[in-house]
Scaffold this active site. Sequence first.
Site, PDB file in Angstrom:
ATOM      1  N   HIS A  99       0.881  -1.177   0.000  1.00  0.00           N
ATOM      2  CA  HIS A  99       0.000   0.000   0.000  1.00  0.00           C
ATOM      3  C   HIS A  99       0.920   1.229   0.000  1.00  0.00           C
ATOM      4  CE1 HIS A  99      -2.386  -2.937   2.386  1.00  0.00           C
ATOM      5  NE2 HIS A  99      -3.471  -2.334   1.953  1.00  0.00           N
ATOM      6  N   ASP A 102       2.277   1.988   3.363  1.00  0.00           N
ATOM      7  CA  ASP A 102       3.211   1.014   3.969  1.00  0.00           C
ATOM      8  C   ASP A 102       4.646   1.455   3.745  1.00  0.00           C
ATOM      9  OD1 ASP A 102       0.978  -0.617   4.246  1.00  0.00           O
ATOM     10  OD2 ASP A 102       1.495  -1.885   2.518  1.00  0.00           O
ATOM     11  N   GLU A 230     -10.993  -6.585  -4.291  1.00  0.00           N
ATOM     12  CA  GLU A 230     -10.791  -7.679  -3.325  1.00  0.00           C
ATOM     13  C   GLU A 230     -12.016  -7.809  -2.435  1.00  0.00           C
ATOM     14  OE1 GLU A 230      -6.964  -7.731  -1.337  1.00  0.00           O
ATOM     15  OE2 GLU A 230      -7.891  -8.600   0.436  1.00  0.00           O
ATOM     16  N   ASP A 305     -10.744 -11.844  10.601  1.00  0.00           N
ATOM     17  CA  ASP A 305      -9.704 -11.993   9.582  1.00  0.00           C
ATOM     18  C   ASP A 305      -8.364 -12.192  10.292  1.00  0.00           C
ATOM     19  OD1 ASP A 305      -8.718 -11.971   7.017  1.00  0.00           O
ATOM     20  OD2 ASP A 305      -8.866  -9.816   6.721  1.00  0.00           O
ATOM     21  N   ASP A 337      -1.078 -12.633   2.167  1.00  0.00           N
ATOM     22  CA  ASP A 337      -1.701 -11.600   2.997  1.00  0.00           C
ATOM     23  C   ASP A 337      -1.863 -12.217   4.386  1.00  0.00           C
ATOM     24  OD1 ASP A 337      -2.866  -9.385   3.957  1.00  0.00           O
ATOM     25  OD2 ASP A 337      -4.481  -9.265   2.491  1.00  0.00           O
TER      26      ASP A 337
HETATM   27  C1  XLS Z   1      -7.790  -6.651   4.490  1.00  0.00           C
HETATM   28  C2  XLS Z   1      -7.281  -6.851   3.150  1.00  0.00           C
HETATM   29  C3  XLS Z   1      -6.105  -5.967   2.764  1.00  0.00           C
HETATM   30  C4  XLS Z   1      -5.943  -5.971   1.270  1.00  0.00           C
HETATM   31  C5  XLS Z   1      -5.117  -4.856   0.736  1.00  0.00           C
HETATM   32  O1  XLS Z   1      -8.500  -7.465   5.031  1.00  0.00           O
HETATM   33  O2  XLS Z   1      -6.961  -8.199   3.000  1.00  0.00           O
HETATM   34  O3  XLS Z   1      -4.948  -6.385   3.405  1.00  0.00           O
HETATM   35  O4  XLS Z   1      -5.414  -7.172   0.812  1.00  0.00           O
HETATM   36  O5  XLS Z   1      -5.638  -3.620   1.031  1.00  0.00           O
HETATM   37 NI    NI Z   2      -6.073  -9.074   1.337  1.00  0.00          NI
HETATM   38 NI    NI Z   3      -7.803  -9.555   4.570  1.00  0.00          NI
END
Ligand code: XLS
Ligand code: NI
Ligand code: NI
Length: 436
Positions: A99, A102, A230, A305, A337
């Site tokens: 990102h 980051d 995503e 998550d 991730d």
């Molecule tokens: C959060 C997401 C994030 C994305 C990128 O749950 O997985 O990490 O992959 O913004």
């Molecule tokens: Ni992600």
């Molecule tokens: Ni995630």
Amino acid sequence: MTPFDHLPQVSFMGPDATEPFALRTYDKTRMVLGRTMEDWLRPAVAYWHSFVANGLDPFGAPTQQRPWFQGEPLPAALQKADAAFTFLERLGLPFFCFHDRDVAPEGATLRDSNAHLDHVLDRIEQHMERTGIRLLWGTANLFSHPRYMAGAATNPDPEVFAYAAGQVTHALEATKRLGGSNYVLWGGREGYDTLLNTDLAREDAQLGRFLNLVVEHKHRIGFTGTILIEPKPMEPTKHQYDRDVATVYGFLARHNLLGEVKVNIEANHATLAGHSFEHEIATAAALGLLGSVDMNRGDPQNGWDTDQFPTNAQDLSLAILEVVRAGGLGQGGFNFDAKIRRQSIDVEDLLHAHVGGIDTMARALLIAERITLDGALDAALERRYAGWDTQFGQAALSGAMSLPMLAEHAANGGPGPSAQSGRQEALENLVTRLSC
Ligand code: XLS
Ligand code: NI
Ligand code: NI
């Protein structure tokens, strides 16, 4: 000097190796179904989980120490970039993902933030040239700063929409500059916590406009990577608009974006949505949306998550099988991730996590290869639908037969069709046998 300097070089040492950092299955040059393991998996390290996260949780302070967590933000960001590339080199995977925030700190204004990013990307670009490590995707963080607490594109304030547009413009251009293969938009805070203060129709229109603007700009600057959404059903908001792959398909169709945007499927997000990981991959493949994967796993007992590294190859093999059936991810890949746990405070823990994760994926790929080469599963599938390949089946599907014509056909069919077993248990046994 970076804290990763003393880590050993990770390499493939074969199935009998017992060294803690040995790869036992992932041999990047090994051919699997006509292409190398590396080409199938195109694995990536996530900058945020590996070099930014610090073990902070809602109940306690950071537990993980890194030198760049202290000091002036911009020099610290350069120090972080140097360290990140030392780690990436030790690990030997081909890609990373980031990102904007980051890699470089937010400044006082959008212009300052953009300048910070450009400054650190100069350094990252040098490291990429030196090491050959590539960018799988870039993205903008449109969720951490308080200005985004009520969403970015779906914010009730159009000024926030514009700010987000500014950030994405720059992050997209930065991704192009680094030769990124994809650009990701995860929902962030695009969703709601209560309908009492939310206008769903407006927010859908805003999000549709925003994504169209991103696609337009992609073409304007000649970025050849894929734009990916995503999906995630919840967290941080109670209800995220990009709930799952099927929901995203409807959104793309509604806003004339089919053919322009695909999905980045995250394992843990699939399970949060009440789906299996393989369901989301198969759905994306069936709808022509399969783009890339965020590789992790949730905890079966926890509903959030947790972003853990994968450890169960048999489980994962069904998801990888769907990728293999789809012919691979093209310019997508498998981004870890995933993060180490709060008590994993040594830099070695980060290497253990990635070594285990990539070996698990390689084992899953080999299981998918065995299932594919064996052929019995595909043959069973073909037999099951064989009726649709007959002249009658084709006529029924193509629209050549009306409802009354089908009714006439059925009425002339005597006692009618006989039921056939779905053979689920036999197929499960087949997969279990090939998984050993
Ligand atoms: C959060 C997401 C994030 C994305 C990128 O749950 O997985 O990490 O992959 O913004
Ligand atoms: Ni992600
Ligand atoms: Ni995630």
